[in-house]
Enzyme design. Structure first.
Site, PDB file in Angstrom:
ATOM      1  N   TYR A   1       4.342  -6.276  17.322  1.00 61.79           N
ATOM      2  CA  TYR A   1       4.564  -5.545  16.055  1.00 61.79           C
ATOM      3  C   TYR A   1       5.352  -4.259  16.330  1.00 61.79           C
ATOM      4  O   TYR A   1       6.383  -3.999  15.721  1.00 61.79           O
ATOM      5  CB  TYR A   1       3.222  -5.217  15.382  1.00 61.79           C
TER       6      TYR A   1
ATOM      7  N   LYS B   1       9.393  -2.918  15.351  1.00 63.20           N
ATOM      8  CA  LYS B   1       9.779  -1.619  14.762  1.00 63.20           C
ATOM      9  C   LYS B   1      10.825  -0.934  15.641  1.00 63.20           C
ATOM     10  O   LYS B   1      11.814  -0.393  15.153  1.00 63.20           O
ATOM     11  CB  LYS B   1       8.543  -0.723  14.607  1.00 63.20           C
TER      12      LYS B   1
ATOM     13  N   TYR C   1       5.364   6.624  10.993  1.00 62.70           N
ATOM     14  CA  TYR C   1       4.071   6.982  10.397  1.00 62.70           C
ATOM     15  C   TYR C   1       2.985   6.994  11.463  1.00 62.70           C
ATOM     16  O   TYR C   1       2.949   6.098  12.309  1.00 62.70           O
ATOM     17  CB  TYR C   1       3.623   5.941   9.382  1.00 62.70           C
TER      18      TYR C   1
ATOM     19  N   TYR D   1       0.828  -1.212   0.000  1.00 62.06           N
ATOM     20  CA  TYR D   1       0.000   0.000   0.000  1.00 62.06           C
ATOM     21  C   TYR D   1       0.864   1.265   0.000  1.00 62.06           C
ATOM     22  O   TYR D   1       0.856   2.049  -0.948  1.00 62.06           O
ATOM     23  CB  TYR D   1      -0.919  -0.053   1.214  1.00 62.06           C
TER      24      TYR D   1
ATOM     25  N   SER E   1       6.981   3.307  12.797  1.00 58.64           N
ATOM     26  CA  SER E   1       5.556   3.498  13.069  1.00 58.64           C
ATOM     27  C   SER E   1       5.344   4.223  14.387  1.00 58.64           C
ATOM     28  O   SER E   1       6.140   4.083  15.314  1.00 58.64           O
ATOM     29  CB  SER E   1       4.871   2.120  13.143  1.00 58.64           C
TER      30      SER E   1
ATOM     31  N   SER F   1       3.440 -11.477  -0.355  1.00 61.99           N
ATOM     32  CA  SER F   1       2.628 -12.195   0.658  1.00 61.99           C
ATOM     33  C   SER F   1       1.414 -11.362   1.064  1.00 61.99           C
ATOM     34  O   SER F   1       0.400 -11.892   1.493  1.00 61.99           O
ATOM     35  CB  SER F   1       3.483 -12.492   1.897  1.00 61.99           C
TER      36      SER F   1
ATOM     37  N   PHE G   1      10.116  -0.947   3.285  1.00 60.19           N
ATOM     38  CA  PHE G   1       8.726  -1.035   3.746  1.00 60.19           C
ATOM     39  C   PHE G   1       8.366  -2.447   4.186  1.00 60.19           C
ATOM     40  O   PHE G   1       7.455  -2.647   4.972  1.00 60.19           O
ATOM     41  CB  PHE G   1       7.752  -0.668   2.605  1.00 60.19           C
TER      42      PHE G   1
ATOM     43  N   GLY H   1      -5.358  -3.923  23.177  1.00 56.84           N
ATOM     44  CA  GLY H   1      -4.160  -3.240  22.655  1.00 56.84           C
ATOM     45  C   GLY H   1      -4.424  -1.834  22.168  1.00 56.84           C
ATOM     46  O   GLY H   1      -3.484  -1.077  21.899  1.00 56.84           O
TER      47      GLY H   1
HETATM   48  C1  WQD Z   1      -7.970   3.378  14.282  1.00 57.14           C
HETATM   49  C2  WQD Z   1      -9.127   3.645  15.229  1.00 57.14           C
HETATM   50  C3  WQD Z   1      -9.735   1.744  16.537  1.00 57.14           C
HETATM   51  C4  WQD Z   1     -11.085  -0.697  13.126  1.00 57.14           C
HETATM   52  C5  WQD Z   1      -2.660   0.517  13.513  1.00 57.14           C
HETATM   53  C6  WQD Z   1      -1.270   0.097  13.849  1.00 57.14           C
HETATM   54  C7  WQD Z   1      -0.293   1.127  13.342  1.00 57.14           C
HETATM   55  C8  WQD Z   1      -0.511   1.355  11.873  1.00 57.14           C
HETATM   56  C9  WQD Z   1      -1.944   1.789  11.621  1.00 57.14           C
HETATM   57  C10 WQD Z   1       1.032  -0.029  10.706  1.00 57.14           C
HETATM   58  C11 WQD Z   1      -8.934   3.030  16.605  1.00 57.14           C
HETATM   59  C12 WQD Z   1     -10.867   2.115  15.587  1.00 57.14           C
HETATM   60  C13 WQD Z   1     -10.577   0.345  13.909  1.00 57.14           C
HETATM   61  C14 WQD Z   1     -12.451  -1.076  13.277  1.00 57.14           C
HETATM   62  C15 WQD Z   1     -12.726   0.634  14.950  1.00 57.14           C
HETATM   63  N1  WQD Z   1      -0.216   0.199  11.132  1.00 57.14           N
HETATM   64  N2  WQD Z   1     -11.390   0.992  14.796  1.00 57.14           N
HETATM   65  N3  WQD Z   1     -13.220  -0.392  14.184  1.00 57.14           N
HETATM   66  O1  WQD Z   1      -4.866   0.793  15.626  1.00 57.14           O
HETATM   67  O2  WQD Z   1      -4.481   3.301  15.348  1.00 57.14           O
HETATM   68  O3  WQD Z   1      -2.962   1.705  14.184  1.00 57.14           O
HETATM   69  O4  WQD Z   1      -2.778   0.732  12.118  1.00 57.14           O
HETATM   70  O5  WQD Z   1       1.990   0.679  10.851  1.00 57.14           O
HETATM   71  O6  WQD Z   1       0.991   0.652  13.577  1.00 57.14           O
HETATM   72  O7  WQD Z   1      -1.174   0.052  15.258  1.00 57.14           O
HETATM   73  O8  WQD Z   1      -5.312   1.958  13.410  1.00 57.14           O
HETATM   74  O9  WQD Z   1      -7.178   1.856  11.817  1.00 57.14           O
HETATM   75  O10 WQD Z   1      -6.779  -0.145  13.345  1.00 57.14           O
HETATM   76  O11 WQD Z   1      -7.706   1.969  14.306  1.00 57.14           O
HETATM   77  O12 WQD Z   1     -13.448   1.228  15.765  1.00 57.14           O
HETATM   78  O13 WQD Z   1     -12.969  -2.008  12.604  1.00 57.14           O
HETATM   79  O14 WQD Z   1     -10.301   3.046  14.681  1.00 57.14           O
HETATM   80  O15 WQD Z   1     -10.247   1.356  17.817  1.00 57.14           O
HETATM   81  O16 WQD Z   1      -9.507   3.905  17.562  1.00 57.14           O
HETATM   82  P1  WQD Z   1      -4.460   1.934  14.766  1.00 57.14           P
HETATM   83  P2  WQD Z   1      -6.767   1.333  13.156  1.00 57.14           P
END
Ligand code: WQD
Length: 341
Positions: A148, A152, A176, A11, A124, A34, A80, A293
């Site tokens: 994860y 990093k 990021y 992505y 990240s 993958s 990446f 988490g």
């Molecule tokens: C965002 C918000 C969820 C899904 C993760 C990784 C981070 C990076 C980005 C790689 C939160 C809420 C989410 C859903 C929801 N990845 N949510 N319903 O967890 O901040 O970050 O992805 O680098 O390293 O940790 O992103 O998009 O999963 O969640 O309510 O089906 O949306 O609780 O508040 P996150 P996210």
């Protein structure tokens, strides 16, 4: 520059390849496919009007990595490639340490042996864990809450030791925040395998009718509307940040750390409203229990990248949602399955 892009079919990698090709760089992609698609590479070439070398290689295949380094002899590497699902990392930590950390060690060893000493690493905001103060600056405590994030942070520390031993390295660690959106053309975008872990792709799949409803993971967080707040950043702004980091490294040896965020947080409910407005579709959702988490709030202080890289995000939440929607509407099932092998 001639650049080797690991994970360049993914992505963020594919969007960054388009930006770098348009900036005049030459690109070779190393990707094990993958969690990405060969079609994405074809579309990167279509968008940039330029051919790209492609190597389907697993970073755990040490000899294959060295062969690519010998063949391509890049001036620098943007790294990446890696697994990135928080939940999966909790269930399968060894997979994450082997894939992300050992894979990176193979890459760095090959770089050192073939005298390639310019690296931009995809780190990240997860390395910050649950911060005490906001906005989050690069000198905030580092306390990742899952394997994860710990991979990093380990890779960041490996890079720090490498540069301490040989200051001729030029290393950029880019942390990021939450990458979302897609290229304006709608030809490349986020295409997660299976049910999306992340908010935006899940919302987009609800909007296009692939998913019934979104589960909102908790509305009892200590935030203005009770739902999680994150610093969403347009993937094209993120790609521009990588070009800016490369330019910075051309004039700066040593190791440099920058957060890439917008400095603005949005809640889940605000994102849902913005996506409904951008798509004209209603997003069905239900309030579910909190996700293990998760942290309540996260957003960046983007000042250091602005001051040192001369970079800042320019696209707002409406653009993020409109561009994500265009990609999803044009590609309801993501990329076509590879048939050409
Ligand atoms: C965002 C918000 C969820 C899904 C993760 C990784 C981070 C990076 C980005 C790689 C939160 C809420 C989410 C859903 C929801 N990845 N949510 N319903 O967890 O901040 O970050 O992805 O680098 O390293 O940790 O992103 O998009 O999963 O969640 O309510 O089906 O949306 O609780 O508040 P996150 P996210």
């Amino acid at each position: 520059m001639k650049l080797l892009i690991t994970g360049g079919a993914g992505y963020i990698g594919s969007h960054t390849c388009v930006v770098l090709l348009e900036a005049g760089h030459d690109i070779a992609i190393l990707d094990d496919l993958s969690n990405s698609s060969r079609e994405a590479v074809r579309r990167v070439e279509e968008l940039a009007g330029k051919a790209v070398a492609f190597h389907q290689v697993d970073l755990l295949d040490e000899q294959a990595v060295r062969n690519v380094m010998a063949i391509e002899q890049p001036d620098g590497v943007i790294h990446f490639a890696g697994r990135k699902a928080v939940g999966e990392s909790v269930e399968q930590p060894l997979l994450y340490y082997r894939n992300n950390v050992t894979g990176t060690l193979n890459l760095l060893q090959a770089m050192q042996d073939y005298n390639v000493r310019t690296l931009v690493f995809s780190s990240s905001a997860t390395v910050y864990g649950e911060p005490d103060t906001f906005p989050i600056t690069e000198d905030a405590p580092l306390n990742p809450a899952n394997p994860y994030g710990r991979t990093k942070l380990m890779i960041e520390r490996i890079c720090i030791d490498l540069v301490a031993a040989d200051p001729s390295w030029r290393v950029s660690l880019l942390r990021y925040f939450n990458p979302v959106g897609a290229h304006l053309s709608g030809r490349i975008g986020e295409a997660p395998d299976g049910p999306p872990n992340n908010l935006l792709p899940f919302i987009a799949q609800v909007a296009v009718g692939r998913r019934e409803e979104l589960s909102v993971f908790g509305d009892d967080w200590p935030t203005p509307d009770g739902t999680g707040v994150r610093d969403y950043i347009h993937v094209m702004d993120l790609a521009d940040g990588h070009a800016a980091a490369l330019n910075f490294l051309a004039d700066n040896t040593g190791l440099h750390i920058h957060s890439l965020g917008t400095g603005r947080g949005y809640s889940v409910l605000e994102v849902i409203a913005a996506f409904e407005s951008a798509s004209g579709r209603r997003i069905a959702y239900r309030i579910a229990s909190r996700r293990a988490g998760d942290i309540p709030t996260s957003w960046a202080d983007p000042g250091k990248a602005r001051r040192e890289l001369g970079w800042q995000a320019t696209r707002n939440l409406d653009a993020m949602c409109a561009d994500a929607w265009r990609w999803q509407l044009q590609n309801p099932q993501g990329y076509p399955k590879d048939t050409s092998g």
